[in-house]
Structure formats: structure tokens, C-alpha cells
Design a protein around this motif. Structure first.
Motif, short mmCIF file in Angstrom:
data_model
loop_
_atom_site.label_atom_id
_atom_site.label_comp_id
_atom_site.label_asym_id
_atom_site.label_seq_id
_atom_site.Cartn_x
_atom_site.Cartn_y
_atom_site.Cartn_z
N GLU A 92 1.09 23.24 -21.07
CA GLU A 92 0.79 24.29 -20.09
C GLU A 92 -0.44 23.93 -19.25
O GLU A 92 -0.46 24.16 -18.03
CB GLU A 92 0.55 25.63 -20.78
CG GLU A 92 1.79 26.23 -21.43
CD GLU A 92 2.08 25.66 -22.82
OE1 GLU A 92 1.15 25.14 -23.48
OE2 GLU A 92 3.24 25.72 -23.24
N GLU A 93 -1.47 23.38 -19.88
CA GLU A 93 -2.67 22.97 -19.15
C GLU A 93 -2.36 21.83 -18.19
O GLU A 93 -2.84 21.81 -17.05
CB GLU A 93 -3.77 22.56 -20.12
CG GLU A 93 -4.34 23.73 -20.89
CD GLU A 93 -5.25 23.30 -22.03
OE1 GLU A 93 -6.30 23.97 -22.21
OE2 GLU A 93 -4.93 22.32 -22.74
N ILE A 94 -1.55 20.89 -18.63
CA ILE A 94 -1.18 19.75 -17.79
C ILE A 94 -0.35 20.24 -16.60
O ILE A 94 -0.59 19.85 -15.46
CB ILE A 94 -0.42 18.69 -18.61
CG1 ILE A 94 -1.38 18.03 -19.60
CG2 ILE A 94 0.23 17.65 -17.69
CD1 ILE A 94 -0.72 17.12 -20.61
N ILE A 144 4.14 14.89 -11.38
CA ILE A 144 2.68 14.78 -11.55
C ILE A 144 2.29 15.18 -12.97
O ILE A 144 1.42 14.55 -13.59
CB ILE A 144 1.94 15.61 -10.48
CG1 ILE A 144 2.16 14.95 -9.12
CG2 ILE A 144 0.45 15.74 -10.81
CD1 ILE A 144 1.77 15.78 -7.94
N ALA A 145 2.94 16.19 -13.53
CA ALA A 145 2.67 16.58 -14.91
C ALA A 145 3.02 15.44 -15.87
O ALA A 145 2.27 15.14 -16.80
CB ALA A 145 3.44 17.86 -15.27
N ARG A 146 4.16 14.79 -15.63
CA ARG A 146 4.57 13.67 -16.47
C ARG A 146 3.56 12.52 -16.37
O ARG A 146 3.13 11.95 -17.38
CB ARG A 146 5.96 13.17 -16.08
CG ARG A 146 6.46 12.02 -16.94
CD ARG A 146 7.62 11.27 -16.31
NE ARG A 146 7.43 10.90 -14.92
CZ ARG A 146 6.65 9.91 -14.49
NH1 ARG A 146 5.95 9.20 -15.35
NH2 ARG A 146 6.53 9.63 -13.21
N ALA A 181 0.33 13.46 -18.22
CA ALA A 181 0.48 13.34 -19.68
C ALA A 181 0.43 11.88 -20.10
O ALA A 181 -0.23 11.52 -21.09
CB ALA A 181 1.78 13.99 -20.13
N GLU A 182 1.10 11.02 -19.34
CA GLU A 182 1.09 9.58 -19.63
C GLU A 182 -0.32 9.01 -19.52
O GLU A 182 -0.75 8.22 -20.35
CB GLU A 182 2.04 8.88 -18.67
CG GLU A 182 2.26 7.42 -18.97
CD GLU A 182 3.27 6.81 -18.01
OE1 GLU A 182 2.92 5.77 -17.40
OE2 GLU A 182 4.37 7.36 -17.88
N GLY A 207 -2.68 7.45 -22.61
CA GLY A 207 -3.10 6.06 -22.56
C GLY A 207 -4.59 5.82 -22.47
O GLY A 207 -5.06 4.70 -22.67
N LEU A 208 -5.37 6.86 -22.17
CA LEU A 208 -6.81 6.69 -22.03
C LEU A 208 -7.47 6.38 -23.37
O LEU A 208 -7.13 6.97 -24.39
CB LEU A 208 -7.45 7.96 -21.47
CG LEU A 208 -7.21 8.26 -20.00
CD1 LEU A 208 -7.84 9.61 -19.64
CD2 LEU A 208 -7.77 7.17 -19.11
#
Length: 76
Positions: A20-22, A54-56, A59-60, A64-65
Motif C-alpha cells: 500500500e505504501e509503495i 512504477i509500483a513494481r 518494489a524491485e 535490491g538496495l
């Protein structure tokens, strides 16, 4: 950029960002870039597709960070 988009990575967010936040951040981004708070019916599909993409990507990115000084999270 858009002041209502908050940082979604640790340590700014103590826990992993929710879907939801993303999605909320993606929606704010698309609203800002398009200049529309709510698109007209003929733009609804492309607007929603942009939010989803953009949400996807967000999340990616967050998955990865590698944040130094923050323990690596293992998937549940």
C-alpha cells in the motif's frame, strides 16, 4: 519533487514498506508527472498502468538496495 512521497527504505521506515505504501508513492508520482489528480475516463487505463509499473519498479528497487548499517532482511 513531490513532498507527499515519503522515503520507503530503512532507516527512514523501521519496517519493510508495504504494498500500500509503495502504491501510494507510485500514485503520487504519476499524479505529479501527469498533472492529473484523477484522469479522465479515456486516460484511466494508461494512468493505472503507469502506477502499476512504477509500483513494481519501486518494489524491485527497495528489494535490491543494500543499506549499510541495516541488517539484511530475509524474505518471510
Amino acid at each position: 519533487m513531490c513532498r507527499s512521497i515519503k522515503t520507503l527504505r530503512p532507516p527512514a521506515l523501521p519496517e519493510e514498506a508495504t504494498d500500500e505504501e509503495i502504491r501510494a508513492a507510485a500514485l503520487q508520482y504519476v499524479r505529479k508527472v501527469s498533472g492529473f489528480r484523477a484522469p479522465a475516463a479515456h486516460n484511466q487505463e494508461v494512468f493505472e498502468r503507469a502506477v502499476d509499473e512504477i509500483a513494481r519498479a519501486t518494489a524491485e528497487l527497495l528489494e535490491g538496495l543494500e543499506i549499510r548499517g541495516v541488517p539484511v532482511r530475509t524474505p518471510a
